[in-house]
Design a protein around this motif. Sequence first.
Motif, PDB file in Angstrom:
ATOM      1  N   LEU A   1       0.899  -1.216  -0.023  1.00  0.00           N
ATOM      2  CA  LEU A   1      -0.243  -0.048   0.065  1.00  0.00           C
ATOM      3  C   LEU A   1       0.845   1.219   0.068  1.00  0.00           C
ATOM      4  O   LEU A   1       0.520   2.238  -0.765  1.00  0.00           O
ATOM      5  N   ARG A   2       2.096   1.478   1.015  1.00  0.00           N
ATOM      6  CA  ARG A   2       2.614   2.451   0.880  1.00  0.00           C
ATOM      7  C   ARG A   2       3.396   2.891  -0.325  1.00  0.00           C
ATOM      8  O   ARG A   2       3.517   3.802  -1.002  1.00  0.00           O
TER       9      ARG A   2
ATOM     10  N   GLN B   1      -8.657   4.576   0.410  1.00  0.00           N
ATOM     11  CA  GLN B   1      -9.263   4.282   1.689  1.00  0.00           C
ATOM     12  C   GLN B   1      -8.543   4.193   2.891  1.00  0.00           C
ATOM     13  O   GLN B   1      -8.894   4.853   3.876  1.00  0.00           O
ATOM     14  N   THR B   2      -7.229   3.521   2.662  1.00  0.00           N
ATOM     15  CA  THR B   2      -6.441   3.931   3.878  1.00  0.00           C
ATOM     16  C   THR B   2      -5.969   5.087   4.161  1.00  0.00           C
ATOM     17  O   THR B   2      -5.769   5.698   5.259  1.00  0.00           O
ATOM     18  N   LYS B   3      -5.661   6.033   3.096  1.00  0.00           N
ATOM     19  CA  LYS B   3      -5.641   7.519   3.232  1.00  0.00           C
ATOM     20  C   LYS B   3      -6.799   8.305   3.795  1.00  0.00           C
ATOM     21  O   LYS B   3      -6.690   9.039   4.917  1.00  0.00           O
ATOM     22  N   LEU B   4      -7.865   7.881   3.316  1.00  0.00           N
ATOM     23  CA  LEU B   4      -9.144   8.474   4.195  1.00  0.00           C
ATOM     24  C   LEU B   4      -9.356   7.797   5.419  1.00  0.00           C
ATOM     25  O   LEU B   4      -9.685   8.955   6.332  1.00  0.00           O
TER      26      LEU B   4
ATOM     27  N   ARG C   1       1.914  13.036   3.703  1.00  0.00           N
ATOM     28  CA  ARG C   1       3.081  12.438   3.078  1.00  0.00           C
ATOM     29  C   ARG C   1       3.109  10.875   3.317  1.00  0.00           C
ATOM     30  O   ARG C   1       4.041  10.599   1.873  1.00  0.00           O
ATOM     31  N   GLU C   2       2.500  10.229   3.739  1.00  0.00           N
ATOM     32  CA  GLU C   2       2.617   8.611   3.882  1.00  0.00           C
ATOM     33  C   GLU C   2       1.884   8.204   2.727  1.00  0.00           C
ATOM     34  O   GLU C   2       2.139   7.402   1.836  1.00  0.00           O
ATOM     35  N   TRP C   3       0.778   8.945   2.186  1.00  0.00           N
ATOM     36  CA  TRP C   3      -0.228   8.568   1.347  1.00  0.00           C
ATOM     37  C   TRP C   3      -0.500   9.890   0.275  1.00  0.00           C
ATOM     38  O   TRP C   3      -1.300  10.430   0.307  1.00  0.00           O
ATOM     39  N   PRO C   4       0.445   9.969  -0.595  1.00  0.00           N
ATOM     40  CA  PRO C   4       0.628  11.229  -1.284  1.00  0.00           C
ATOM     41  C   PRO C   4      -0.029  11.105  -2.488  1.00  0.00           C
ATOM     42  O   PRO C   4       0.138  11.818  -3.669  1.00  0.00           O
TER      43      PRO C   4
END
Length: 181
Positions: free
Chosen positions: A13-14, A58-61, A94-97
Amino acid sequence: MRADAARNLRAVLRTGARLLAEDPATSMSAIAAAAGVDRRTVYRRFPTREALLAAVFQTKLDGAERVLDEARLVEAPVAVALHRYVEGIIPVSREWPVDVRRMMRENEAASARMKEQSARLDRFVRRAAGEGLIRDDVPPEWARAMLDGLVDSAAHRFPDLDPARAADLVVESWLKGVGRG
């Protein structure tokens, strides 16, 4: 989920978020290689690049939702809530750009969640205006656009800036730039 499977999923994911932000045409094989996993591992979980991207959205949200909840935008004093929000959202960004405009265009479920999160921030900005912290001649939409721009700059144009220090700068810039402060 086993610990190694959870680590692999997080790595995919990252890595997918980073590589797809840099180049939306990045192959699943390239993502797998950069994540240090076999491409079958990626395809087993995400049959298409779009499925991987949807999971990244979804992970970013999910991260943004946690930040909004923890900031206590309704209950905490405006400056405190703003600082909490900025300090928390910078690492998420930053982690989910991934590009939120792309997320809104390409994923209906993510778009709906993003709109609700955006509405929470709009209500917060109106609250700040209602409490007299934003000048009367500044439309709330302008103040919100400034806030988004400051957060984006702090997160991506100054990636070495510590989130707490970035939050200090954003809060001061926002409240003094559009505020009465």
